[in-house]
Design a protein around this motif. Structure first.
Motif, mmCIF file in Angstrom:
data_model
loop_
_atom_site.group_PDB
_atom_site.id
_atom_site.type_symbol
_atom_site.label_atom_id
_atom_site.label_comp_id
_atom_site.label_asym_id
_atom_site.label_seq_id
_atom_site.Cartn_x
_atom_site.Cartn_y
_atom_site.Cartn_z
ATOM 1 N N LYS A 35 -0.057 -11.162 0.762
ATOM 2 C CA LYS A 35 -0.739 -10.115 0.655
ATOM 3 C C LYS A 35 -1.832 -10.273 -0.454
ATOM 4 O O LYS A 35 -2.888 -9.751 -0.726
ATOM 5 N N SER B 203 -0.693 -3.560 3.627
ATOM 6 C CA SER B 203 0.207 -2.710 4.340
ATOM 7 C C SER B 203 0.762 -3.538 5.435
ATOM 8 O O SER B 203 1.416 -3.246 6.286
ATOM 9 N N THR C 189 0.843 -1.233 0.085
ATOM 10 C CA THR C 189 0.044 -0.010 0.061
ATOM 11 C C THR C 189 0.853 1.112 0.025
ATOM 12 O O THR C 189 2.021 1.247 0.728
ATOM 13 N N SER D 66 11.457 -1.194 3.900
ATOM 14 C CA SER D 66 10.334 -2.179 3.388
ATOM 15 C C SER D 66 11.076 -3.477 2.822
ATOM 16 O O SER D 66 12.006 -3.233 2.069
ATOM 17 N N SER E 173 2.124 7.674 -1.560
ATOM 18 C CA SER E 173 3.046 8.477 -2.106
ATOM 19 C C SER E 173 3.048 8.772 -3.591
ATOM 20 O O SER E 173 3.734 9.498 -4.092
ATOM 21 N N GLY F 230 9.744 3.112 1.118
ATOM 22 C CA GLY F 230 10.696 3.282 2.452
ATOM 23 C C GLY F 230 11.833 2.165 2.206
ATOM 24 O O GLY F 230 11.541 0.957 1.886
ATOM 25 N N SER G 192 10.080 -5.052 0.324
ATOM 26 C CA SER G 192 9.785 -4.943 -0.911
ATOM 27 C C SER G 192 11.234 -4.387 -1.684
ATOM 28 O O SER G 192 11.005 -4.642 -2.837
ATOM 29 N N SER H 199 3.332 -6.166 6.371
ATOM 30 C CA SER H 199 4.573 -6.761 5.921
ATOM 31 C C SER H 199 4.608 -8.258 6.440
ATOM 32 O O SER H 199 4.020 -8.664 7.439
HETATM 33 C C1 LIG Z 1 -2.498 4.265 3.813
HETATM 34 C C2 LIG Z 1 -1.040 3.838 3.430
HETATM 35 C C3 LIG Z 1 -0.168 4.696 2.936
HETATM 36 C C4 LIG Z 1 1.114 4.001 2.781
HETATM 37 N N1 LIG Z 1 2.081 4.705 2.033
HETATM 38 C C5 LIG Z 1 3.248 4.114 1.723
HETATM 39 C C6 LIG Z 1 4.263 4.589 0.840
HETATM 40 O O1 LIG Z 1 3.970 5.580 0.198
HETATM 41 N N2 LIG Z 1 5.477 4.222 0.716
HETATM 42 C C7 LIG Z 1 5.846 3.099 1.792
HETATM 43 O O2 LIG Z 1 7.292 2.604 1.533
HETATM 44 N N3 LIG Z 1 5.010 2.560 2.656
HETATM 45 C C8 LIG Z 1 3.733 3.081 2.805
HETATM 46 N N4 LIG Z 1 2.835 2.528 3.581
HETATM 47 C C9 LIG Z 1 3.398 1.342 4.423
HETATM 48 C C10 LIG Z 1 3.394 0.172 3.486
HETATM 49 O O3 LIG Z 1 2.273 -0.063 3.067
HETATM 50 C C11 LIG Z 1 3.874 -0.979 4.644
HETATM 51 O O4 LIG Z 1 5.239 -0.693 5.080
HETATM 52 C C12 LIG Z 1 4.064 -2.491 3.903
HETATM 53 O O5 LIG Z 1 3.985 -3.421 5.045
HETATM 54 C C13 LIG Z 1 5.436 -2.485 3.476
HETATM 55 O O6 LIG Z 1 5.432 -3.926 3.127
HETATM 56 P P1 LIG Z 1 6.628 -4.810 2.755
HETATM 57 O O7 LIG Z 1 7.518 -4.602 4.071
HETATM 58 O O8 LIG Z 1 6.066 -6.342 2.394
HETATM 59 O O9 LIG Z 1 7.288 -4.337 1.603
HETATM 60 C C14 LIG Z 1 1.538 3.040 3.527
HETATM 61 C C15 LIG Z 1 0.611 2.309 4.493
HETATM 62 C C16 LIG Z 1 -0.586 2.714 4.578
HETATM 63 C C17 LIG Z 1 -1.639 2.111 5.350
#
Ligand SMILES: Cc1cc2nc3c(=O)[nH]c(=O)nc-3n(C[C@H](O)[C@H](O)[C@H](O)COP(=O)(O)O)c2cc1C
Length: 337
Positions: A94, A88, A37, A59, A40, A56, A61, A90
């Motif tokens: 998903k 969202s 999710t 993350s 940005s 991020g 991913s 991790s």
């Molecule tokens: C509404 C919302 C917006 C988000 N926007 C971002 C974003 O723009 N970039 C980002 O890295 N994580 C964002 N996140 C957090 C990631 O979705 C979250 O860290 C996710 O678990 C990362 O997954 P991963 O660790 O499997 O890559 C957002 C979460 C939410 C609920």
């Protein structure tokens, strides 16, 4: 942090910028599907068509998106909050329960969203603790679904501001919520009332039929209690008048311990006719609203109902108000049960 700013306050200030919610997906070089999710997301260029989003560095991913050439951005629809939450988290599966199709570069495509962009990665920029991905849009789909929005850490729905909102008076009168609700209600009721009057019936009869529609088999005392919130009282004479007209019958309940009021078949048909007229009036009233505004209006009204429910007598609580025998029950389903 390099600059001395309060991280919590900074996050809060950023949260005042309202965004949509997207899910960004890709297929890893291992052939597996990945996604997260992200809010940005933003548009960059019309010609060539380009978009961006940032990921991020913490993350899980990141290595996957760093190595793939394609990604897809799904702008989530108002009813896809669960999808946002799912993507969202991790370390979970998903894509569980998601029906997928494939796009450019094999990227997994989700359905049910407001819009979808299939992109080829053209730039990756360092952005502090994030990496910024810029993609050229190779293909896109736009669906007529209202979007989900995100503001101040909460999900929301879009509502057009409109002219009326700017002119809302604040005086007791046409700026008072009670006045607006009552006036909207009475205006909405005009076609129903015209029909009732044509049958020689009054508002209290409508209230009785409405309460019975939500659950038959009530005693006159119960009907009176439930209707009394409207300021009307239900007397045995009121019920008798409906019996004479063949709309309701008063009979012993299954345990034969009390006498309860039920619709006759003709009464049930008439109540359904009234319901149809009321629904048509609702559709007419909603013509000035688009789908999401109608949804927002209902949500806000439910909130008002919730916040003022302390004034309600206990018997108006939903679990007591609704009975099994609803007017709009599915007769086939309930007979089979
Ligand atoms: C509404 C919302 C917006 C988000 N926007 C971002 C974003 O723009 N970039 C980002 O890295 N994580 C964002 N996140 C957090 C990631 O979705 C979250 O860290 C996710 O678990 C990362 O997954 P991963 O660790 O499997 O890559 C957002 C979460 C939410 C609920």
């Amino acid at each position: 942090m390099t600059t001395q700013i309060d991280a919590r306050q900074f996050r809060k200030a950023l949260g005042s910028f309202t965004t949509g919610v997207t899910v960004v997906t890709t297929q890893g070089t291992d052939g597996l599907d990945y996604g997260l999710t992200a809010n940005s997301f933003n548009s960059v260029s019309m010609d060539p068509p380009m978009v961006l989003w940032s990921l991020g560095k913490k993350s899980s991913s990141l290595p996957v998106f760093a190595a793939t050439d394609h990604f897809a951005v799904h702008i989530l629809a108002a009813d896809q909050e669960a999808v946002s939450n799912q993507f969202s988290k991790s370390g979970t599966d998903k894509f569980a329960g998601c029906a997928l199709t494939r796009g450019h570069g094999g990227v997994p495509l989700l359905g049910g969203c407001s819009a979808r962009f299939e992109c080829r990665v053209v730039h990756r920029y360092e952005g502090g603790d994030h990496v910024i991905f810029v993609g050229e849009v190779m293909n896109f789909d736009s669906f007529d679904h209202a979007p989900l929005i995100f503001h101040g850490g909460n999900y929301g729905l879009v509502m057009k501001k409109g002219e009326a909102a700017a002119h809302t008076a604040s005086s007791f009168g046409d700026g008072w919520l009670g006045f607006l609700l009552a006036r909207a209600y009475y205006q909405l009721l005009v076609p129903v009332r015209n029909n009732l009057n044509g049958h020689g019936l009054r508002d209290v009869d409508y209230n009785i039929l409405t309460v019975l529609s939500m659950g038959e088999g009530r005693t006159i005392e119960e009907l009176d209690k439930l209707v009394s919130i409207s300021g009307f009282r239900v007397t045995p004479e009121d019920v008798e008048a409906l019996v004479v007209r063949g709309i309701v019958a008063v009979e012993a309940n299954a345990q034969a311990e009390k006498r309860v009021v039920r619709f006759t078949e003709a009464g049930r048909s008439y109540a359904i006719e009234l319901l149809t007229i009321a629904k048509a009036a609702e559709s007419d009233a909603e013509r000035e609203l688009d789908y999401r505004e109608a949804q927002v209006l209902k949500l806000l009204l439910k909130r008002v109902i919730e916040s003022t429910s302390a004034a309600l007598p206990d018997h108006w609580r939903r679990d007591q108000f609704w009975r099994d025998e609803h007017l709009w029950r599915d007769p086939v389903a309930s007979d089979a049960a």
